[in-house]
Design an enzyme around this catalytic site. Structure first.
Site, PDB file in Angstrom:
ATOM      1  N   GLU A 460      -5.410  16.237 -23.653  1.00  0.00           N
ATOM      2  CA  GLU A 460      -6.209  15.442 -24.612  1.00  0.00           C
ATOM      3  C   GLU A 460      -6.257  13.944 -24.383  1.00  0.00           C
ATOM      4  O   GLU A 460      -6.763  13.219 -25.240  1.00  0.00           O
ATOM      5  CB  GLU A 460      -5.741  15.727 -26.052  1.00  0.00           C
ATOM      6  CG  GLU A 460      -6.072  17.140 -26.485  1.00  0.00           C
ATOM      7  CD  GLU A 460      -5.734  17.444 -27.950  1.00  0.00           C
ATOM      8  OE1 GLU A 460      -5.018  16.658 -28.570  1.00  0.00           O
ATOM      9  OE2 GLU A 460      -6.191  18.488 -28.429  1.00  0.00           O
TER      10      GLU A 460
HETATM   11  C1  BMA Z   1      -3.567  20.108 -30.161  1.00  0.00           C
HETATM   12  C2  BMA Z   1      -2.350  20.094 -29.291  1.00  0.00           C
HETATM   13  C3  BMA Z   1      -1.166  19.460 -29.900  1.00  0.00           C
HETATM   14  C4  BMA Z   1      -1.108  19.619 -31.379  1.00  0.00           C
HETATM   15  C5  BMA Z   1      -2.173  20.503 -31.928  1.00  0.00           C
HETATM   16  C6  BMA Z   1      -2.223  20.541 -33.426  1.00  0.00           C
HETATM   17  O1  BMA Z   1      -4.495  19.195 -29.823  1.00  0.00           O
HETATM   18  O2  BMA Z   1      -2.641  19.595 -28.043  1.00  0.00           O
HETATM   19  O3  BMA Z   1      -1.113  18.120 -29.547  1.00  0.00           O
HETATM   20  O4  BMA Z   1       0.123  20.064 -31.748  1.00  0.00           O
HETATM   21  O5  BMA Z   1      -3.376  20.037 -31.480  1.00  0.00           O
HETATM   22  O6  BMA Z   1      -2.548  19.321 -33.995  1.00  0.00           O
END
Ligand code: BMA
Length: 861
Positions: A460
């Site tokens: 991300e």
């Molecule tokens: C996603 C994951 C984590 C996170 C999850 C929930 O984007 O990559 O970073 O725990 O969301 O928010």
């Protein structure tokens, strides 16, 4: 003729066995895992240590701290990571070992700033938990007792020093610096250590120190095979063209030969005479296998593994050997322009595979205590719920070899992130060099695993930073233009230069993807919810308060993340609470809910689709039902979108402690309602319905490689079982895609939709292939009656089953035996009236018949 042949075989066998080199057992390897002690450098604490281990688990074992996961104990244990700790042990060396030409200590993992002393001489200053370190102790070691001492600097103090030197901080949304009593000082990014140790939105903050992987002493003469990589250059059903790329590490020049054998048949596959010089020698030996047994992912075929042995033979003696198990396969990511954008699809041995799976995080905050059985359980859970892929997410660790071995064996493909997530990182040359070596160590360690399907730079960050624009998560606003420029340059260096170069230089044909999600390879190609190329993390549901029905609208080419939270079940909650904590908003429950918006979101969505129960235990149950309901809609929507969408990996299959989270199995690997829903939604062939513009649309979705010509049977039933309508339609479910089988606007012919269920069955030559139920209104609007159940336990062919039936439609029937370990092969299921269901029960205890609890939707108030 036959006689001649036999003679020839005999002669050959004789020749072969005569020329068999003998194994000289050159390499001595022993694990140094006993007699370890720990000591607090500036304090009183000391005691016996476990290696591999962590300081937290050592303190726990000795009763010096309470269980870190219990109630709010985490808060009281934040001092541990501010301290320096010293680990020491003695180890003995025999005359034979000491007389070897080479003597090293091999540290498989040091967490993290570790000064290593042997007999009081400083030999290594490690600074990266993900790297492996080999240290030469030839000159220092002595016969008899030797001392090994490792000084672990506090990762927090080191981080603070580095932050101060840097002059400004970096974004790191999930670093819970406040909980670590550091205010807004986010130090995680300065240290190459698992990001989730510093906290995450599903994890506590325990910044560990210790020898987290084993230490080996290795001694050998003249030369050893340091590494073997079986390069797969051209793989087809007809032939596998391979190269054994062997690194020999020698202390002198020598002449010999390298041999490659197939372990199973004992057959020699290739051999090469070699002249070895002092240092590392890279030697390539091509060989091929005619009509190889290919490696297939789960659901497509056998995950066949070959074991290749390599031997270094000098003077007819094997002086070093290795064994590599790998599967032969051609695995690609196909990105081809099409009318809608660009595809993103895994192609295995020529077959386009729809990836069904989940994201995976480390199984514990204290990594060394994860057992082999736990690894087996996660991978078995994936296989048993019809998955074929897991994503090893970038805020955790490059997993242990045993995890990948299990994935290889079980046909679970791995989307492997490099360990970078949701942060920007410093760009000093020594930091970048450290990252490069970390990448080399792990790519080299893991590249023989056939399960590795893709390497991904980070989680991300591309989206969060949003290169070149002001978008993303707003990170840029805190920086000057110069700083923005520097941060961007570092991003490009790491994710578009260092990491892809390592993948290119150290693998053959492995696919690298810079960030998950991205719409394309280039740094400007950010993923959005409207992307028609690349992969996508769709968090409209949950973060964006989109309704579950919106899963239908956001149809990614490859959905690599989406999710919805739930609480663990009551028994798991009891492991970390007291009865006085039994309230979702209590301090203890809140400490085990790390998403700031978590409870709010769960209750909001619950009010949309179900009712919010007044009782604590019922709310836990309802939370799981809600998660299963919503996520199943997501999984089915992604599969209906085939072949546009070719993968669905939900967030997340496991937990690292007992907590409310997006997981489908909890910390104890207990299946939540969602794991059962996953098993159904990921079946090879499913029927899936949804309402579009007032019309019901029914799809047949198949991962089979053959079309299925059968019949679709549709029954409209009242909740007491009265059949109102039945249709039987010829149905062709096409192979490896999704096919619309039926559409109708007037299916209900004026009946009350809230009193009906649609039973959909796919039949082929009178055999039931798959079935699914569909309700026309939201669960909270269903006019369900109160069912009565009949059940009994039976034994058949040495297996135990529960047979259960109901006189009314019953939804989300949950079978539970409080305090016991029974596992029901199906649970949280719907029952049609008078349809007997037989469910296998494992870990069966005869006592359970009197203790079993049956819960269902209608009884929750
Ligand atoms: C996603 C994951 C984590 C996170 C999850 C929930 O984007 O990559 O970073 O725990 O969301 O928010």
């Amino acid at each position: 003729m036959i006689r001649h042949l036999t003679q020839l075989v005999l002669l050959m066998t004789l020749f072969y066995s005569c020329s068999q080199p003998s194994d000289s057992h050159n390499l001595v390897t022993k694990e140094i895992n006993t007699n370890w002690n720990y000591r607090q450098v500036d304090g009183e604490l000391s005691g016996k240590a476990t290696v591999p281990g962590t300081i937290h688990t050592d303190l726990l074992k000795e009763g010096k701290i309470e269980d870190p996961f219990y109630r709010t104990n985490e808060k009281e244990q934040q001092w541990i990571d501010k301290e320096d700790w010293e680990y020491s042990c003695t180890f003995n060396l025999s005359d034979e070992e000491i007389s070897k030409e080479n003597l090293i200590l091999d540290f498989k993992g040091l967490d993290t700033y570790a000064d290593v002393y042997v007999n009081d001489q400083l030999l290594l200053q490690a600074d990266n938990m993900f790297r492996e370190w080999e240290v030469d102790i030839r000159e220092i070691a002595k016969t008899g007792e030797n001392q090994l001492r490792i000084y672990f600097h506090s990762p927090i103090q080191k981080g603070l020093e580095l932050l101060e030197k840097q002059g400004y901080g970096f974004p790191a949304n999930n670093d819970q610096s406040e909980n670590g009593e550091l205010g807004d000082k986010k130090v995680s990014v300065f240290t190459r250590k698992a990001g989730y140790h510093y906290g995450w939105d599903w994890g506590p903050r325990f910044v560990t120190s210790g020898l987290w992987r084993p230490v080996y002493l290795k001694a050998w003469d003249s030369a050893r095979i340091k590494d073997t990589y079986i390069q797969q250059n051209n793989i087809s059903e007809a032939k596998a063209e391979l190269i054994a790329a062997i690194t020999v590490d020698a202390s002198a020049t020598l002449s010999g030969k390298l041999i490659v054998l197939d372990k199973e048949s004992g057959k020699q596959l290739a051999q090469k005479s070699v002249e070895i010089t002092s240092g590392n020698n890279n030697i390539e030996i091509p060989f091929s296998i005619v009509q190889p047994k290919l490696w297939w992912s789960s659901g497509l075929g056998e995950a066949h593994l070959y074991t290749f042995q390599t031997q270094l033979v000098v003077d007819n003696k094997i002086i070093s050997n290795t064994e590599i198990s790998t599967g032969l396969r051609e695995l690609k990511v196909i990105r081809e322009k099409d009318a809608e954008g660009e595809s993103f699809v895994f192609q295995l041995n020529g077959v386009k595979v729809f990836a069904k799976g989940a994201n995976y995080i480390p199984n514990d905050n204290f990594l060394p205590r994860v057992t082999h059985e736990q690894y087996e359980k996660v991978v078995a859970d994936a296989v048993n719920s019809n998955m074929n892929m897991l994503r090893v997410w970038g805020g955790g660790i490059y997993e242990n070899n045993e995890f990948y071995d299990l994935c290889d064996k079980n046909g679970i493909m791995i989307w492997q992130d490099f360990m970078f997530a949701c942060s920007m990182y410093p760009g000093q040359p020594e930091f970048l060099a450290n990252i490069k070596q970390e990448a080399i160590d792990n790519v080299v360690r893991l590249r023989n695993h056939p399960s590795i399907a893709l390497w991904c730079g980070n989680n991300e960050i591309n989206t969060a930073w949003s290169y070149g624009t002001n978008g993303g998560w707003g990170w840029k606003q805190q920086y000057t233009d110069d700083q923005v420029e520097t941060l961007q340059q570092t991003y490009v260096s790491i994710f578009h230069e260092i990491l892809p170069n390592v993948v290119q230089d150290y693998t053959v044909n492995d696919f690298y993807w810079p960030s998950s999600p991205q719409a394309g390879y280039d740094v400007e190609q950010h993923a959005g919810y409207e992307s028609t190329s690349g992969d996508m993390h769709y968090w409209g549901v949950w973060h964006g308060l989109h309704r579950f029905e919106d899963f239908e609208k956001y149809r990614a080419r490859f959905m690599s993340e989406y999710g919805f939270q739930s609480f663990p079940d009551f028994e798991t909650v009891q492991t970390y609470t007291l009865p006085e904590d039994y309230d979702i908003e209590s301090e203890v429950m809140a400490a085990h809910q790390r998403s700031g918006i978590g409870n709010l979101r769960i209750r909001e969505y619950m009010s949309w689709y179900f009712n919010i129960p007044s009782n604590f235990e019922d709310e836990l149950y309802m939370g799981q039902v809600l998660q299963a309901y919503g996520m199943r809609m997501g999984m089915e929507a992604h599969r209906r979108a085939m072949p546009f969408c070719m993968g669905t990996l939900f967030w997340q299959i496991n937990d690292c402690w007992p907590v409310a989270s997006w997981s489908s199995t909890d910390y104890y690997h207990k299946w939540k309602a969602m794991q059962y829903a996953t098993k159904r939604a990921y079946e090879k062939t499913i029927l899936s319905a949804y309402i579009n513009d007032g019309a019901i649309n029914i799809y047949g979705i198949s991962d089979e490689l053959k079309d299925l010509n059968g019949e679709l049977k549709l029954q409209v039933l009242k909740f007491d079982g009265t059949l109102l309508d039945e249709k039987i339609i010829t149905a062709s479910v096409l192979k490896n895609t999704s096919t619309k089988l039926f559409e109708s606007k007037d299916m209900l012919a004026g009946w009350d939709a809230s009193e009906l269920v649609l039973n959909m069955q796919l039949l082929s030559a009178d055999t039931l292939i798959t079935e699914n139920l569909f309700y026309f209104v939201l669960p909270k609007d269903l006019k369900l009656a109160s069912p009565s159940f009949k059940h009994q336990f039976i034994e058949k062919d040495g297996k135990n089953y529960i047979e259960i039936e109901s006189d009314q439609v019953a939804r989300y029937v949950y079978l539970n035996v409080p305090g016991q370990n029974e596992f029901f092969a199906d649970n949280y299921f719907d029952l049609l009236p008078n349809q007997k269901r037989s469910i296998e029960v494992t870990d069966f205890d005869p006592q359970i018949s009197s203790n079993i609890e049956i819960k269902h939707l209608q009884m929750i108030k």
